[in-house]
Design a protein around this motif. Structure first.
Motif, PDB file in Angstrom:
ATOM      1  N   VAL A  51      37.471 -71.895 -30.293  1.00 36.65           N
ATOM      2  CA  VAL A  51      37.284 -73.234 -28.942  1.00 36.65           C
ATOM      3  C   VAL A  51      35.792 -73.366 -30.031  1.00 36.65           C
ATOM      4  O   VAL A  51      35.121 -74.070 -29.885  1.00 36.65           O
ATOM      5  CB  VAL A  51      37.121 -72.789 -27.548  1.00 36.65           C
ATOM      6  N   SER A  52      36.408 -75.546 -29.474  1.00 37.50           N
ATOM      7  CA  SER A  52      35.447 -76.186 -30.637  1.00 37.50           C
ATOM      8  C   SER A  52      33.837 -77.433 -29.496  1.00 37.50           C
ATOM      9  O   SER A  52      34.321 -76.430 -28.252  1.00 37.50           O
ATOM     10  CB  SER A  52      35.701 -77.634 -31.257  1.00 37.50           C
ATOM     11  N   THR A  53      32.860 -77.650 -29.527  1.00 42.19           N
ATOM     12  CA  THR A  53      32.117 -77.537 -28.204  1.00 42.19           C
ATOM     13  C   THR A  53      32.845 -78.927 -27.653  1.00 42.19           C
ATOM     14  O   THR A  53      31.711 -78.566 -26.637  1.00 42.19           O
ATOM     15  CB  THR A  53      30.819 -78.370 -29.371  1.00 42.19           C
ATOM     16  N   ASP A  54      33.674 -79.470 -28.301  1.00 43.51           N
ATOM     17  CA  ASP A  54      34.344 -80.175 -27.307  1.00 43.51           C
ATOM     18  C   ASP A  54      35.610 -80.016 -25.617  1.00 43.51           C
ATOM     19  O   ASP A  54      36.605 -80.337 -26.120  1.00 43.51           O
ATOM     20  CB  ASP A  54      34.383 -82.044 -27.857  1.00 43.51           C
ATOM     21  N   GLY A  55      35.273 -78.801 -26.276  1.00 44.72           N
ATOM     22  CA  GLY A  55      36.668 -77.918 -26.124  1.00 44.72           C
ATOM     23  C   GLY A  55      37.792 -78.526 -26.061  1.00 44.72           C
ATOM     24  O   GLY A  55      38.844 -77.164 -26.067  1.00 44.72           O
ATOM     25  N   ARG A  56      38.324 -79.057 -27.337  1.00 44.83           N
ATOM     26  CA  ARG A  56      39.589 -78.500 -28.646  1.00 44.83           C
ATOM     27  C   ARG A  56      39.075 -77.193 -28.858  1.00 44.83           C
ATOM     28  O   ARG A  56      38.185 -76.853 -29.961  1.00 44.83           O
ATOM     29  CB  ARG A  56      39.443 -79.332 -29.573  1.00 44.83           C
ATOM     30  N   CYS A  57      40.758 -76.644 -29.514  1.00 48.00           N
ATOM     31  CA  CYS A  57      41.112 -75.817 -30.290  1.00 48.00           C
ATOM     32  C   CYS A  57      41.878 -75.981 -31.350  1.00 48.00           C
ATOM     33  O   CYS A  57      42.401 -77.190 -31.655  1.00 48.00           O
ATOM     34  CB  CYS A  57      42.111 -74.471 -29.527  1.00 48.00           C
ATOM     35  N   ARG A  58      40.858 -75.391 -32.605  1.00 41.60           N
ATOM     36  CA  ARG A  58      41.611 -75.871 -33.529  1.00 41.60           C
ATOM     37  C   ARG A  58      42.235 -74.737 -34.136  1.00 41.60           C
ATOM     38  O   ARG A  58      40.741 -73.195 -34.084  1.00 41.60           O
ATOM     39  CB  ARG A  58      40.737 -75.954 -34.648  1.00 41.60           C
ATOM     40  N   LEU A  59      43.138 -74.339 -35.453  1.00 37.63           N
ATOM     41  CA  LEU A  59      43.046 -73.621 -36.325  1.00 37.63           C
ATOM     42  C   LEU A  59      41.982 -73.822 -37.629  1.00 37.63           C
ATOM     43  O   LEU A  59      41.660 -74.999 -38.182  1.00 37.63           O
ATOM     44  CB  LEU A  59      44.811 -73.605 -37.374  1.00 37.63           C
TER      45      LEU A  59
END
Length: 82
Positions: free
Chosen positions: A45-53
């Motif tokens: 989970v990135s600091t902006d709330g998006r999840c990333r692989l």
């Protein structure tokens, strides 16, 4: 493959992914294409709330001929413990 990271939208991340992460910021997941072996990746989970692989995505994409404008369908679920 230009980017080693695959982001999901904030809305998708918050609605479908983060509830399965049980408050953790980083987890290991298994990703699989039909008829092939699964690959382990890191979901964060990135600091902006998006999840990333993160770790594992680039190799998986190359091995499965996933490229810009490919359509990928992700089904996130938590396996039942037997």
């Amino acid at each position: 493959m230009q980017s080693p990271l695959q982001y999901f939208t904030k809305e998708f991340s918050q609605k479908y992914i983060q509830p399965l992460m049980e408050g953790k910021k980083t987890i290991n997941i298994q990703v699989q294409t039909a008829g092939n072996d699964s690959a382990t990746m890191v979901l964060h989970v990135s600091t902006d709330g998006r999840c990333r692989l993160k770790k594992g995505w680039t190799n998986f994409a190359v091995q499965n001929n996933i490229h810009l404008q490919s359509i990928c369908i992700f089904h996130f679920y938590k396996p039942a413990h037997i």
